[in-house]
Design a protein around this motif. Structure first.
Motif, PDB file in Angstrom:
ATOM      1  N   HIS A   1       0.854  -1.188   0.000  1.00  0.00           N
ATOM      2  CA  HIS A   1       0.000   0.000   0.000  1.00  0.00           C
ATOM      3  C   HIS A   1       0.889   1.236   0.000  1.00  0.00           C
ATOM      4  O   HIS A   1       1.870   1.309   0.744  1.00  0.00           O
ATOM      5  CB  HIS A   1      -0.900  -0.001   1.243  1.00  0.00           C
ATOM      6  CG  HIS A   1      -1.547   1.319   1.521  1.00  0.00           C
ATOM      7  ND1 HIS A   1      -2.417   1.923   0.645  1.00  0.00           N
ATOM      8  CD2 HIS A   1      -1.442   2.165   2.589  1.00  0.00           C
ATOM      9  CE1 HIS A   1      -2.836   3.070   1.151  1.00  0.00           C
ATOM     10  NE2 HIS A   1      -2.259   3.240   2.325  1.00  0.00           N
TER      11      HIS A   1
ATOM     12  N   ASN B   1      -7.482   3.379  -7.640  1.00  0.00           N
ATOM     13  CA  ASN B   1      -7.967   2.444  -6.633  1.00  0.00           C
ATOM     14  C   ASN B   1      -7.358   1.051  -6.774  1.00  0.00           C
ATOM     15  O   ASN B   1      -7.005   0.404  -5.768  1.00  0.00           O
ATOM     16  CB  ASN B   1      -9.487   2.367  -6.714  1.00  0.00           C
ATOM     17  CG  ASN B   1     -10.115   1.682  -5.519  1.00  0.00           C
ATOM     18  OD1 ASN B   1     -11.138   1.023  -5.644  1.00  0.00           O
ATOM     19  ND2 ASN B   1      -9.537   1.818  -4.336  1.00  0.00           N
TER      20      ASN B   1
ATOM     21  N   ASP C   1      -3.982   0.396  -4.975  1.00  0.00           N
ATOM     22  CA  ASP C   1      -3.878   0.785  -3.561  1.00  0.00           C
ATOM     23  C   ASP C   1      -3.295  -0.308  -2.684  1.00  0.00           C
ATOM     24  O   ASP C   1      -2.853  -0.034  -1.570  1.00  0.00           O
ATOM     25  CB  ASP C   1      -5.262   1.196  -3.050  1.00  0.00           C
ATOM     26  CG  ASP C   1      -5.200   1.991  -1.771  1.00  0.00           C
ATOM     27  OD1 ASP C   1      -4.314   2.851  -1.640  1.00  0.00           O
ATOM     28  OD2 ASP C   1      -6.027   1.726  -0.868  1.00  0.00           O
TER      29      ASP C   1
ATOM     30  N   THR D   1      -8.783  -4.297  -3.154  1.00  0.00           N
ATOM     31  CA  THR D   1      -8.294  -3.826  -4.448  1.00  0.00           C
ATOM     32  C   THR D   1      -7.455  -4.873  -5.180  1.00  0.00           C
ATOM     33  O   THR D   1      -7.080  -4.659  -6.326  1.00  0.00           O
ATOM     34  CB  THR D   1      -7.454  -2.549  -4.269  1.00  0.00           C
ATOM     35  OG1 THR D   1      -6.267  -2.854  -3.523  1.00  0.00           O
ATOM     36  CG2 THR D   1      -8.241  -1.483  -3.524  1.00  0.00           C
TER      37      THR D   1
ATOM     38  N   HIS E   1      -7.656   6.263   2.759  1.00  0.00           N
ATOM     39  CA  HIS E   1      -6.898   5.905   1.562  1.00  0.00           C
ATOM     40  C   HIS E   1      -7.391   6.734   0.362  1.00  0.00           C
ATOM     41  O   HIS E   1      -8.572   7.054   0.241  1.00  0.00           O
ATOM     42  CB  HIS E   1      -7.076   4.424   1.233  1.00  0.00           C
ATOM     43  CG  HIS E   1      -6.381   3.498   2.176  1.00  0.00           C
ATOM     44  ND1 HIS E   1      -5.834   2.295   1.784  1.00  0.00           N
ATOM     45  CD2 HIS E   1      -6.131   3.581   3.502  1.00  0.00           C
ATOM     46  CE1 HIS E   1      -5.289   1.688   2.815  1.00  0.00           C
ATOM     47  NE2 HIS E   1      -5.472   2.441   3.872  1.00  0.00           N
ATOM     48  N   GLY E   2      -6.443   7.043  -0.528  1.00  0.00           N
ATOM     49  CA  GLY E   2      -6.778   7.632  -1.815  1.00  0.00           C
ATOM     50  C   GLY E   2      -7.170   9.088  -1.798  1.00  0.00           C
ATOM     51  O   GLY E   2      -7.470   9.666  -2.854  1.00  0.00           O
TER      52      GLY E   2
ATOM     53  N   TRP F   1     -12.525   2.473  -0.915  1.00  0.00           N
ATOM     54  CA  TRP F   1     -11.311   2.836  -0.201  1.00  0.00           C
ATOM     55  C   TRP F   1     -11.398   2.459   1.273  1.00  0.00           C
ATOM     56  O   TRP F   1     -12.434   2.678   1.912  1.00  0.00           O
ATOM     57  CB  TRP F   1     -11.056   4.344  -0.312  1.00  0.00           C
ATOM     58  CG  TRP F   1     -10.863   4.821  -1.711  1.00  0.00           C
ATOM     59  CD1 TRP F   1     -11.795   5.384  -2.519  1.00  0.00           C
ATOM     60  CD2 TRP F   1      -9.656   4.760  -2.471  1.00  0.00           C
ATOM     61  NE1 TRP F   1     -11.256   5.692  -3.746  1.00  0.00           N
ATOM     62  CE2 TRP F   1      -9.932   5.318  -3.748  1.00  0.00           C
ATOM     63  CE3 TRP F   1      -8.364   4.295  -2.215  1.00  0.00           C
ATOM     64  CZ2 TRP F   1      -8.968   5.421  -4.744  1.00  0.00           C
ATOM     65  CZ3 TRP F   1      -7.401   4.402  -3.206  1.00  0.00           C
ATOM     66  CH2 TRP F   1      -7.710   4.956  -4.449  1.00  0.00           C
TER      67      TRP F   1
END
Length: 897
Positions: free
Chosen positions: A482, A490, A493, A499, A815-816, A859
Motif C-alpha cells: 500500500h 484504486n 492501492d 483492491t 486511503h486515496g 477505499w
C-alpha cells in the motif's frame, strides 16, 4: 477531560450495578428475617444501601450529562437515552415509594418520638405498628352515662390482651370483648394462659395494635350498654384499674398500652420473637420491593449499554429497554403480591437452611449455564465469515446525500494506473523472512523487503510514471504493498481483498501509478498489516521536485524512519509485551523488547554537515502510536505535513513535535556552527510506555515516563561536537495555527453547504470479535464488518466529524484522498491549510475535516493503529456504483488488517 469522563462513566456504571444488585437482593429477602430485631437491623442496613445506590445513580447520571456537555451532546446520546434516562425514572420511583417504606420498618422514627413521650423500651412489639397503620383516635374511658355523647367519637375496640388480664383478675363476671371490641354480659369464659399477653393473633385478625392506641382524657365518656355500665376507677400504675365490685375493668389515660407488657412483647424486646404477620406483610409490600428490583434491572441494562453500546440509531433500543422494564415491573408486582400473602399468613416460617441451599445452588447453576451459553453464542456470532465479498457494504451511511444506485456500475479492477508507456522509475521489492542484525547490534526476527530493515527508500520525481514489481519469496501469509499518502488509482492501492488478492509465496504483482504530488510518503504491507508492518514490511517513498527542494549536490535531504523493533529472543528471552501500542487489544504477542530505532540503529548516529548547508529531515513514524521528537541546537521550520507543503512556515525553537502513527513531518533549517540533535523524547511504541492500560496516550504522557534510551541523529560540522539536550517540558507544535494562508480557503462549500456530512464517534466496547473476548475499538458503536460504509458520489464535497470517546489515540487514515482540517474542539484552523492523510484524534478531541471525492473506488478508511484496525476499527469509503470483485476472509487468504 472527555477521556476522564468516559473512564468515570465506565467505572460508575459497574459500581452502580453492583450496589443495585445487593439492594435488590436485600429488598427481596427482607420479609424472611427470622427475628424482629434482625428484620429491623436488615431494614436499616437496606436503607443505607439503598441510599448509597441512589447516590451512585445520581453520580452516574451527572457524569453522563457532563460527558454530553463536553461532546456537544451527540457524542453521548447513547449514554443519555439508554443508561441515564431510564435509571433516573426508576430511581425517582424508588425514592418515592421504597425509601419511605424502608424507613417505617427501621424503627428510627419511633425512637425519636419515644424520646418525648411514653413508650416501650424497644418500640412496638413488631416494629411496624406505627408505620403499618395510621394513628387512630385515642380511646376514651367509659363512664356511668350510657347515653352517647354528642361530640364523642364511636367507641374503639379494647385490646384483647387487656380483657384477658381483667377477666383473670376480677372476682366477679368479666367484660369480655367481641371481635368488634364491644363489651358483652355473657358468662365468664376461661381464657387460656397461652392467649394472655400475646399480640400476634389479634393483629392477624385485623385488630388495632395496642401501641397505636393513645389514652384519652378521663373526663371523656364512651357509651356502653345499659346492662353493663362501668364506672371509672382510679388508674393503676400500668393504666389498668383493679378489680371492681361489678367485675368490670377499663383503660385509663395513664401508662403504656398493656399489650406491651405481655410475654411476646418482652420476647420482642429481647430480639427472640419472630416478626408478626403484619410485620412480614409490610416488609414484603410491593411498594417496597418492586421498585428496588426494577431499579436493579434498569441499572444492569444501563451498565450493559455503557460497556457494550449498540450502534445508532438508538430509538429502537430505547423502546426495547422501556418495554423490558415495564414487563419486569408488571411481573414482579404479581409475584410480590403473592409472596406478600404467603409471608403474611399466620404460622408462616422461612424455608429451612437446607432448602435455601438447594435453591441457591439451583439458581447459581442456571445462571452459570445461561452465562456459559451466552458466552458461547456471543463468541460464535462474532466470528467473521470465511468469505466476504464487496456485498459486506450491506449498509450505507449516506451523510444526508442521495442513496445508492444513481451512478453507473464500475469495478475496482478497472480503476488501474497507466497500463501502457515506458516507466520512468522501476523498482523490485522482494518480500522474505529472515533474521536481521541491526546496525546497533540487536537481532530481529523480521519480514523484509530486499533483505533490509526498513525496506529500501524509493525516491522518484514529481510526474514520473512509477512501476514496482512485488515478489513474495516465502512470506506464508501473503503480501501486498500500500502506498501510504499517495493518491494512486484504486486498483493500485494494495489492500488485500478490496483492491487485489494477496500475493502468495512464489507469486508477483506489478503496481503502476504516476507520482503527481511531491512529498514524504511511505509504503507498507496491507495483508495482515498489524503483524507484517511490526516485523518490517515497510519503507520510505519520497517524491521530489527539483525546482523546490534541494538535491544532494546542494544540501542534505535525509529521511529518518522511526520504528520500534522487537529485539532479542522473542520465544522467551525478552520481556513479554503486547506489541506496539496494543495495550487494550492484546493479541499481537510478538514478544521481545520493543526498542525504537532511526532506520536500523537504536543508538546514536553522527553525520558531518558543513555549516550553512540547507538540511531537510523527513520524519516518518512507522508505528501505531504518536511519537514525540525534539530538534535542538538550531531554529527550524515545519516545511510539510504528510507530504503537503506548509504555506509561509514560521521559525520554531525549543518546540516539541508530535507525529501521528503513520504520519510524516518535514523539517528544514540551515546547519549552524554547532551540533544539531534530533531525538525522541516520548515514545509509547517502545519500552514500558507501550504497556499502559490506556494504550498510547497514558493520560497524555505518550511514553515520556518509563521510556528507555532513545535513538539520536547528530548533525555537525565536527562530528565530535555535542548538541544540547532536549527540553521535555517545551511547548508542543500545533499545526492548527501554524503558517499563513496565502489565498482563499480551499474546500469552501457553496450556499447549499456540504454534499455529504458524516459523524464518527470513536469509542470502546466490551465484547467479542472473531470469537475472542476483548476491549473493542468501535466506530459509531460498531466494528467491522458492521460499520456502514460512507457513501459518496464522484465530485461530492464531504465533511466528516471525528469525536474520540475512547481510551486511546486513533490516527484516522483515509486511503486515496487527503483531508483538510477545518477545526479542532470547535476552534477553527486559521494558519496554513492543514492537509493530512493520517489525523491523530486523541482521547476527548473533536475534529472536523473536509475532502473532495475525486478518486473513484472502494477505499479503506481505518485507524492506523494497526492493532485497532485488526480488531475491527475499519470501514470503507464507497463511491456510488463501484464494487470490488475481491473477497476477504480466512478461506480466501485475504486478511487486510
Amino acid at each position: 477531560m472527555v477521556e476522564n469522563l468516559f473512564e468515570q462513566n465506565l467505572l460508575w456504571a459497574v459500581l452502580a450495578a453492583v450496589c443495585w444488585l445487593f439492594a435488590a437482593r436485600g429488598a427481596r429477602r427482607l420479609a424472611t428475617r427470622p427475628r424482629s430485631r434482625a428484620l429491623r437491623r436488615r431494614a436499616r442496613l437496606g436503607l443505607v444501601l439503598l441510599v448509597t445506590a441512589l447516590l451512585t445513580l445520581t453520580v452516574r447520571a451527572a457524569l453522563g450529562v457532563a460527558l454530553a456537555a463536553e461532546t456537544d451532546w451527540w457524542g453521548a446520546t447513547d449514554f443519555l437515552l439508554l443508561a441515564v434516562a431510564p435509571q433516573v425514572i426508576v430511581g425517582a420511583l424508588v425514592a418515592w415509594l421504597s425509601v419511605p417504606a424502608y424507613w417505617r420498618l427501621t424503627g428510627w422514627g419511633r425512637a425519636a418520638r419515644r424520646s418525648g413521650g411514653p413508650g416501650t423500651a424497644d418500640g412496638t412489639a413488631d416494629g411496624v405498628a406505627d408505620g403499618a397503620r395510621k394513628p387512630t383516635e385515642p380511646h376514651r374511658a367509659p363512664t356511668g352515662d350510657a347515653r352517647p355523647h354528642t361530640t364523642d367519637p364511636a367507641p374503639m375496640p379494647a385490646p384483647a390482651s387487656a380483657s384477658a388480664r381483667l377477666a383473670a383478675s376480677s372476682g366477679g363476671g368479666t367484660a369480655a370483648l367481641t371481635r368488634t371490641g364491644r363489651p358483652t354480659t355473657t358468662d365468664p369464659v376461661p381464657t387460656p394462659a397461652s392467649e394472655a399477653g400475646t399480640t400476634a393473633g389479634i393483629e392477624a385478625e385485623g385488630a388495632t395494635p395496642a401501641s397505636s392506641a393513645v389514652p384519652a382524657p378521663a373526663s371523656s365518656a364512651v357509651p356502653a350498654p345499659a346492662s353493663s355500665a362501668v364506672p371509672t376507677p382510679a388508674p393503676s400504675a400500668f393504666g389498668l384499674t383493679g378489680p371492681t365490685g361489678e367485675g368490670t375493668a377499663t383503660l385509663t389515660e395513664a401508662g403504656p398500652p398493656t399489650a406491651e407488657v405481655g410475654s411476646a412483647a418482652q420476647g420482642e424486646v429481647q430480639g427472640a420473637a419472630t416478626p408478626t404477620p403484619v410485620t412480614r406483610s409490610a416488609a414484603a409490600d410491593p411498594r417496597l420491593v418492586v421498585p428496588v428490583r426494577v431499579g436493579g434491572v434498569a441499572v444492569g441494562l444501563g451498565a450493559l449499554f455503557t460497556l457494550h453500546p449498540p450502534a445508532p440509531p438508538y430509538t429502537a433500543f430505547l423502546v426495547l429497554e422501556m418495554t423490558l422494564l415495564a414487563l419486569a415491573a408488571s411481573g414482579l408486582v404479581l409475584v410480590q403480591q403473592r409472596r406478600r400473602v404467603a409471608v403474611g399468613a399466620p404460622g408462616w416460617r422461612p424455608a429451612s437452611r437446607g432448602r435455601r441451599l438447594v435453591r441457591s445452588l439451583a439458581v447459581v447453576t442456571c445462571g452459570a449455564l445461561l452465562v456459559a451459553g451466552g458466552y458461547g453464542l456471543a463468541a460464535r456470532e462474532s466470528r467473521l465469515p470465511d468469505r466476504m465479498a464487496t456485498a459486506h457494504h450491506h449498509a450505507y451511511d449516506t451523510g444526508g446525500g442521495p442513496g445508492p444506485g444513481a451512478a453507473p456500475a464500475r469495478s475496482v479492477a478497472d480503476l488501474t494506473g497507466p497500463s501502457t508507456g515506458a516507466a520512468d522509475r522501476r523498482f523490485t521489492l522482494t518480500a522474505g523472512t529472515r533474521t536481521v542484525r541491526l546496525a546497533s547490534g540487536e537481532t530481529v526476527d523480521a519480514l523484509t523487503f530486499n533483505g533490509v530493515l526498513p525496506g529500501p527508500e524509493l525516491r522518484v520525481g514529481k510526474g514520473e510514471l512509477v512501476e514496482v514489481t512485488l515478489i513474495n519469496q516465502d512470506v506464508t501469509e501473503g503480501v501486498t504493498v500500500h502506498w501510504h499518502g499517495v493518491d494512486v488509482p484504486n486498483a493500485e492501492d494494495g489492500v488485500a481483498g478490496i483492491t487485489q488478492d494477496a500475493v502468495r509465496p512464489g507469486g508477483r504483482h506489478v503496481y503502476r501509478f504516476r507520482a503527481n504530488r511531491t512529498g514524504t510518503f511511505w509504503y507498507h504491507a496491507h495483508q495482515q498489516s498489524s503483524t507484517a508492518v511490526a516485523r518490517g514490511l515497510f519503507g520510505a517513498l519520497v517524491v521530489t521536485d527539483a525546482a523546490r527542494q534541494p538535491t544532494p549536490s546542494d544540501g542534505v535531504d535525509r529521511t529518518v524512519v522511526a520504528h520500534a523493533w522487537s529485539v532479542g529472543d522473542t520465544r522467551g528471552g525478552g520481556s513479554a509485551v503486547r506489541g506496539s501500542g496494543g495495550a487494550l487489544s492484546g493479541r499481537n504477542g510478538l514478544g521481545g523488547d520493543l526498542r525504537t530505532a532511526f532506520g536500523d540503529d537504536t543508538g546514536e548516529q553522527r553525520e558531518r554537515v558543513a555549516a550553512g548547508t540547507p538540511v531537510r529531515l523527513r520524519l516518518v513514524n512507522a508505528d501505531n502510536c504518536p511519537r514525540t521528537y525534539a530538534l535542538t541546537g538550531t531554529s527550524f521550520q515545519v516545511a510539510a505535513i504528510d507530504g503537503n507543503e506548509v504555506s509561509a512556515p514560521a521559525d520554531l525553537d525549543g518546540t516539541l513535535l508530535r507525529v501521528a502513527g503513520g504520519g510524516r513531518y518535514d523539517l528544514t533549517f540551515r546547519q549552524p556552527q554547532g551540533a544539531v540533535r534530533l531525538t525522541v523524547t516520548g515514545d509509547a511504541n517502545a519500552g514500558a510506555g507501550s504497556q499502559g492500560f490506556e494504550g498510547c496516550g497514558e493520560d497524555g504522557a505518550y511514553g515520556t515516563h518509563g521510556t528507555r534510551e532513545s535513538p539520536s541523529l547528530i548533525l555537525a560540522p565536527d562530528t565530535a561536537s555535542e548538541a544540547p539536550a532536549a527540553d521535555t517540558g517545551a511547548p508542543l507544535f500545533d499545526p492548527l495555527h501554524y503558517g499563513t494562508a496565502t489565498g482563499p480557503r480551499p474546500l469552501t462549500p457553496d450556499d447549499d453547504g456540504f454534499d455529504r456530512d458524516f459523524r464518527m464517534v470513536l469509542g470502546n466496547s466490551v465484547g467479542f470479535y472473531d470469537g475472542a473476548p476483548m476491549m473493542l475499538w468501535t466506530v459509531n458503536n460498531a466494528v467491522y464488518p458492521d460499520i456502514p460504509s460512507l457513501l459518496v458520489g464522484e465530485g461530492d464535497l464531504v465533511r466528516v466529524t471525528f469525536l474520540n470517546r475512547s481510551l486511546d489515540d486513533h490516527p484516522m487514515h483515509l486511503h486515496g484522498h487527503r483531508m483538510l482540517v477545518l477545526s479542532r474542539d470547535g476552534e477553527r484552523a486559521d494558519g496554513s491549510p492543514w492537509w493530512t492523510d493520517t489525523l491523530n484524534v486523541a482521547p476527548g478531541e473533536r475534529y472536523e475535516i473536509a475532502f473532495r471525492a475525486d478518486n473513484p473506488g472502494v477505499w479503506a478508511d481505518h485507524c492506523h493503529n494497526l492493532d485497532h484496525a485488526r480488531d475491527g476499527m475499519v470501514l470503507h469509503l464507497a463511491y456510488d456504483g463501484v464494487s470490488s470483485p475481491y473477497e476477504t476472509g480466512a478461506s480466501t487468504g485475504n486478511t487486510p488488517e
